[in-house]
Design a protein around this motif. Sequence first.
Motif, PDB file in Angstrom:
ATOM      1  N   LEU A 166      32.320  39.427  34.470  1.00 16.24           N
ATOM      2  CA  LEU A 166      32.838  38.117  34.880  1.00 16.24           C
ATOM      3  C   LEU A 166      31.650  37.227  35.222  1.00 16.24           C
ATOM      4  O   LEU A 166      30.937  37.471  36.186  1.00 16.24           O
ATOM      5  CB  LEU A 166      33.762  38.273  36.087  1.00 16.24           C
ATOM      6  N   SER A 167      31.437  36.196  34.416  1.00 14.02           N
ATOM      7  CA  SER A 167      30.305  35.292  34.659  1.00 14.02           C
ATOM      8  C   SER A 167      30.655  34.311  35.773  1.00 14.02           C
ATOM      9  O   SER A 167      31.833  34.073  36.067  1.00 14.02           O
ATOM     10  CB  SER A 167      29.957  34.515  33.385  1.00 14.02           C
ATOM     11  N   PHE A 168      29.639  33.735  36.368  1.00 15.22           N
ATOM     12  CA  PHE A 168      29.859  32.763  37.429  1.00 15.22           C
ATOM     13  C   PHE A 168      30.612  31.554  36.893  1.00 15.22           C
ATOM     14  O   PHE A 168      31.514  31.035  37.551  1.00 15.22           O
ATOM     15  CB  PHE A 168      28.523  32.342  38.059  1.00 15.22           C
ATOM     16  N   GLU A 169      30.286  31.131  35.693  1.00 16.43           N
ATOM     17  CA  GLU A 169      30.942  29.976  35.075  1.00 16.43           C
ATOM     18  C   GLU A 169      32.438  30.220  34.895  1.00 16.43           C
ATOM     19  O   GLU A 169      33.276  29.373  35.241  1.00 16.43           O
ATOM     20  CB  GLU A 169      30.308  29.654  33.720  1.00 16.43           C
ATOM     21  N   VAL A 170      32.789  31.383  34.376  1.00 12.74           N
ATOM     22  CA  VAL A 170      34.200  31.725  34.182  1.00 12.74           C
ATOM     23  C   VAL A 170      34.894  31.865  35.529  1.00 12.74           C
ATOM     24  O   VAL A 170      36.029  31.415  35.709  1.00 12.74           O
ATOM     25  CB  VAL A 170      34.353  33.010  33.336  1.00 12.74           C
ATOM     26  N   ALA A 171      34.210  32.460  36.499  1.00 21.11           N
ATOM     27  CA  ALA A 171      34.787  32.610  37.843  1.00 21.11           C
ATOM     28  C   ALA A 171      35.103  31.249  38.449  1.00 21.11           C
ATOM     29  O   ALA A 171      36.165  31.065  39.052  1.00 21.11           O
ATOM     30  CB  ALA A 171      33.841  33.396  38.743  1.00 21.11           C
ATOM     31  N   CYS A 172      34.204  30.287  38.273  1.00 23.09           N
ATOM     32  CA  CYS A 172      34.433  28.931  38.805  1.00 23.09           C
ATOM     33  C   CYS A 172      35.633  28.273  38.139  1.00 23.09           C
ATOM     34  O   CYS A 172      36.482  27.679  38.815  1.00 23.09           O
ATOM     35  CB  CYS A 172      33.191  28.067  38.616  1.00 23.09           C
ATOM     36  N   LYS A 173      35.721  28.370  36.821  1.00 18.57           N
ATOM     37  CA  LYS A 173      36.845  27.781  36.094  1.00 18.57           C
ATOM     38  C   LYS A 173      38.157  28.457  36.481  1.00 18.57           C
ATOM     39  O   LYS A 173      39.165  27.794  36.700  1.00 18.57           O
ATOM     40  CB  LYS A 173      36.632  27.912  34.588  1.00 18.57           C
ATOM     41  N   ALA A 174      38.140  29.781  36.559  1.00 19.98           N
ATOM     42  CA  ALA A 174      39.350  30.532  36.889  1.00 19.98           C
ATOM     43  C   ALA A 174      39.817  30.203  38.305  1.00 19.98           C
ATOM     44  O   ALA A 174      41.010  30.026  38.540  1.00 19.98           O
ATOM     45  CB  ALA A 174      39.099  32.026  36.741  1.00 19.98           C
ATOM     46  N   ALA A 175      38.884  30.108  39.234  1.00 18.34           N
ATOM     47  CA  ALA A 175      39.237  29.776  40.614  1.00 18.34           C
ATOM     48  C   ALA A 175      39.899  28.406  40.672  1.00 18.34           C
ATOM     49  O   ALA A 175      40.885  28.217  41.387  1.00 18.34           O
ATOM     50  CB  ALA A 175      37.995  29.822  41.499  1.00 18.34           C
ATOM     51  N   ILE A 214      41.580  26.909  38.247  1.00 15.05           N
ATOM     52  CA  ILE A 214      42.899  27.035  37.632  1.00 15.05           C
ATOM     53  C   ILE A 214      43.888  27.692  38.596  1.00 15.05           C
ATOM     54  O   ILE A 214      45.032  27.269  38.713  1.00 15.05           O
ATOM     55  CB  ILE A 214      42.811  27.850  36.322  1.00 15.05           C
ATOM     56  N   LEU A 215      43.415  28.707  39.307  1.00 16.44           N
ATOM     57  CA  LEU A 215      44.283  29.475  40.201  1.00 16.44           C
ATOM     58  C   LEU A 215      44.437  28.848  41.583  1.00 16.44           C
ATOM     59  O   LEU A 215      45.240  29.304  42.390  1.00 16.44           O
ATOM     60  CB  LEU A 215      43.747  30.905  40.337  1.00 16.44           C
ATOM     61  N   GLY A 216      43.644  27.812  41.855  1.00 22.24           N
ATOM     62  CA  GLY A 216      43.730  27.137  43.143  1.00 22.24           C
ATOM     63  C   GLY A 216      43.194  27.969  44.295  1.00 22.24           C
ATOM     64  O   GLY A 216      43.717  27.921  45.398  1.00 22.24           O
ATOM     65  N   ILE A 217      42.154  28.746  44.000  1.00 24.34           N
ATOM     66  CA  ILE A 217      41.532  29.576  45.028  1.00 24.34           C
ATOM     67  C   ILE A 217      40.043  29.260  45.097  1.00 24.34           C
ATOM     68  O   ILE A 217      39.507  28.549  44.241  1.00 24.34           O
ATOM     69  CB  ILE A 217      41.740  31.076  44.750  1.00 24.34           C
ATOM     70  N   GLU A 218      39.379  29.784  46.109  1.00 23.86           N
ATOM     71  CA  GLU A 218      37.932  29.619  46.246  1.00 23.86           C
ATOM     72  C   GLU A 218      37.230  30.602  45.315  1.00 23.86           C
ATOM     73  O   GLU A 218      37.672  31.744  45.170  1.00 23.86           O
ATOM     74  CB  GLU A 218      37.504  29.912  47.688  1.00 23.86           C
ATOM     75  N   VAL A 219      36.130  30.179  44.724  1.00 21.21           N
ATOM     76  CA  VAL A 219      35.385  31.066  43.828  1.00 21.21           C
ATOM     77  C   VAL A 219      34.892  32.285  44.593  1.00 21.21           C
ATOM     78  O   VAL A 219      34.816  33.386  44.040  1.00 21.21           O
ATOM     79  CB  VAL A 219      34.239  30.314  43.091  1.00 21.21           C
ATOM     80  N   LYS A 220      34.618  32.142  45.882  1.00 26.88           N
ATOM     81  CA  LYS A 220      34.147  33.281  46.680  1.00 26.88           C
ATOM     82  C   LYS A 220      35.205  34.379  46.754  1.00 26.88           C
ATOM     83  O   LYS A 220      34.874  35.529  46.988  1.00 26.88           O
ATOM     84  CB  LYS A 220      33.740  32.833  48.075  1.00 26.88           C
ATOM     85  N   ASP A 221      36.471  34.030  46.542  1.00 27.96           N
ATOM     86  CA  ASP A 221      37.533  35.028  46.550  1.00 27.96           C
ATOM     87  C   ASP A 221      37.451  35.940  45.336  1.00 27.96           C
ATOM     88  O   ASP A 221      38.026  37.035  45.337  1.00 27.96           O
ATOM     89  CB  ASP A 221      38.908  34.369  46.594  1.00 27.96           C
TER      90      ASP A 221
END
Length: 68
Positions: free
Chosen positions: A48-57, A59-66
Amino acid sequence: MKTKMINPNKILRKHRREQGISLSKMSNLLGYNTLQAYANVEYGRTKLSFEVACKAADILGIEVKDLL
């Protein structure tokens, strides 16, 4: 005492399912060319790349740190 690490890929899958977003829809929202490419991320075959994690967070309405 051992601390159990939770896999970010499993966290991503958990949040996606809780939001009722299909694997296919999430793949499209993140801009993957194929469903399998995104599925590989969720199942831990691809990191899971940081870029994908940021986009997914987002979309999901959550913090990337989660996710990390």
